[in-house]
Scaffold this active site. Structure first.
Site, PDB file in Angstrom:
ATOM      1  N   GLY A  26      -9.863  58.295 -13.995  1.00  0.00           N
ATOM      2  CA  GLY A  26      -9.172  57.025 -13.831  1.00  0.00           C
ATOM      3  C   GLY A  26      -7.676  57.050 -13.691  1.00  0.00           C
ATOM      4  N   GLY A  72      -5.787  57.534 -10.930  1.00  0.00           N
ATOM      5  CA  GLY A  72      -5.270  57.112  -9.626  1.00  0.00           C
ATOM      6  C   GLY A  72      -4.860  55.647  -9.612  1.00  0.00           C
ATOM      7  N   CYS A  99      -7.725  53.504  -8.656  1.00  0.00           N
ATOM      8  CA  CYS A  99      -8.969  53.697  -9.409  1.00  0.00           C
ATOM      9  C   CYS A  99      -9.107  52.627 -10.494  1.00  0.00           C
ATOM     10  CB  CYS A  99      -8.985  55.089 -10.043  1.00  0.00           C
ATOM     11  SG  CYS A  99     -10.543  55.472 -10.860  1.00  0.00           S
TER      12      CYS A  99
END
Length: 210
Positions: A172, A174, A177
Site C-alpha cells: 500500500g 503507492g 494504491c
C-alpha cells in the site's frame, strides 16, 4: 492484537541530508551494480531499477526501452505464453521478469521463464504462498526468483529460506494504491525497506522496494 509503539517512517517523513562530494558532476556517477543471488547462483550486473508488473508499466515496449539502459522490467501477468515465447528471441528478454500469480505445477512448468521469475500475490503472508515459492524453486532451480509482497523481517526471512532470491517489499505505499485505506493493512515503506533489507542481507538475499 499487538500494537507497535516504536516510530516507523514513510519516505514523506524524512529528507536526505546533503554532504560534501568530490564528484565534479552528476554525469560521472555510475549506478551500475553487481548482484549475486543465493539460490540461482546467477550474477547480474546493471542498474537496479525495475518497471513494476502493473499492466500499464510492465509492458514489452517498456522492457525494450529499459534494456537499453541496463534496467529490468517485471512483465505483467496478462501476456500469453505465445507472446512471451516470441519475446524470448529478443535481447531484452534477458532483463525481463516473467510474472505469475499462484498457478498449478503444470501451469508453472509451462511458463517460458528466462533469467527471472516474479511471483506476485496480494497476500505474501499465507502458508500457501510459502509452499508455492518452494515449488517454483524446484521447477526453476536456475532462475532468479522474486517473491512478494511482504513488509516484515520474519516473512522476508521465510521467503528467502523457501527459495526466493529477492523479496518484494511494500503493501500500500503507492500514491494510487488504496490498500491501506480500504483494508487498514500496511507498513510505512521506508521502515519496511530498512528492516526487510537487514533480514535479507543476513541470509545473503536481496529485497526490491515496490
Amino acid at each position: 492484537m499487538k500494537i507497535e509503539w516504536d516510530i516507523k517512517f514513510d519516505f514523506k517523513d524524512v529528507l536526505i541530508r546533503p554532504k560534501r562530494s568530490a564528484l565534479p558532476s552528476r554525469k560521472v556517477v555510475n549506478i551500475n551494480r553487481e548482484f549475486v543471488f543465493p539460490h540461482s547462483k546467477k550474477t547480474w550486473t546493471g542498474v537496479p531499477i525495475v518497471a513494476s508488473n502493473m499492466d500499464s508499466t510492465g509492458t514489452i515496449p517498456m522492457a525494450r526501452a529499459l534494456y537499453r539502459h541496463g534496467m529490468l522490467t517485471a512483465l505483467h501477468k496478462f501476456y500469453t505464453a505465445e507472446q512471451l515465447e516470441s519475446l524470448r528471441k529478443e535481447d531484452c528478454f534477458q532483463n525481463c521478469m516473467v510474472t505469475a500469480g499462484v498457478l498449478s505445477e503444470e501451469e508453472l512448468r509451462a511458463l517460458p521463464v528466462g533469467n527471472f521469475l516474479c511471483l506476485d500475490v496480494a497476500n505474501g503472508y499465507s502458508e500457501r504462498f510459502v509452499d508455492y515459492v518452494r515449488l517454483a524453486r524446484k521447477v526453476f532451480p536456475d532462475a532468479v526468483i522474486v517473491a512478494g509482497n511482504v513488509v516484515t523481517r520474519e516473512m522476508t526471512e521465510q521467503l528467502i529460506l523457501s527459495g526466493a532470491d529477492i523479496v518484494k517489499v511494500g503493501i500500500g505505499p503507492g500514491s494510487a494504491c488504496t490498500t491501506r485505506r480500504v483494508t487498514g493493512v500496511g507498513y510505512p515503506q521506508l521502515s519496511a525497506i530498512m528492516e526487510c533489507a537487514d533480514a535479507a542481507h543476513r541470509l545473503h538475499g536481496w529485497i526490491m522496494a515496490d
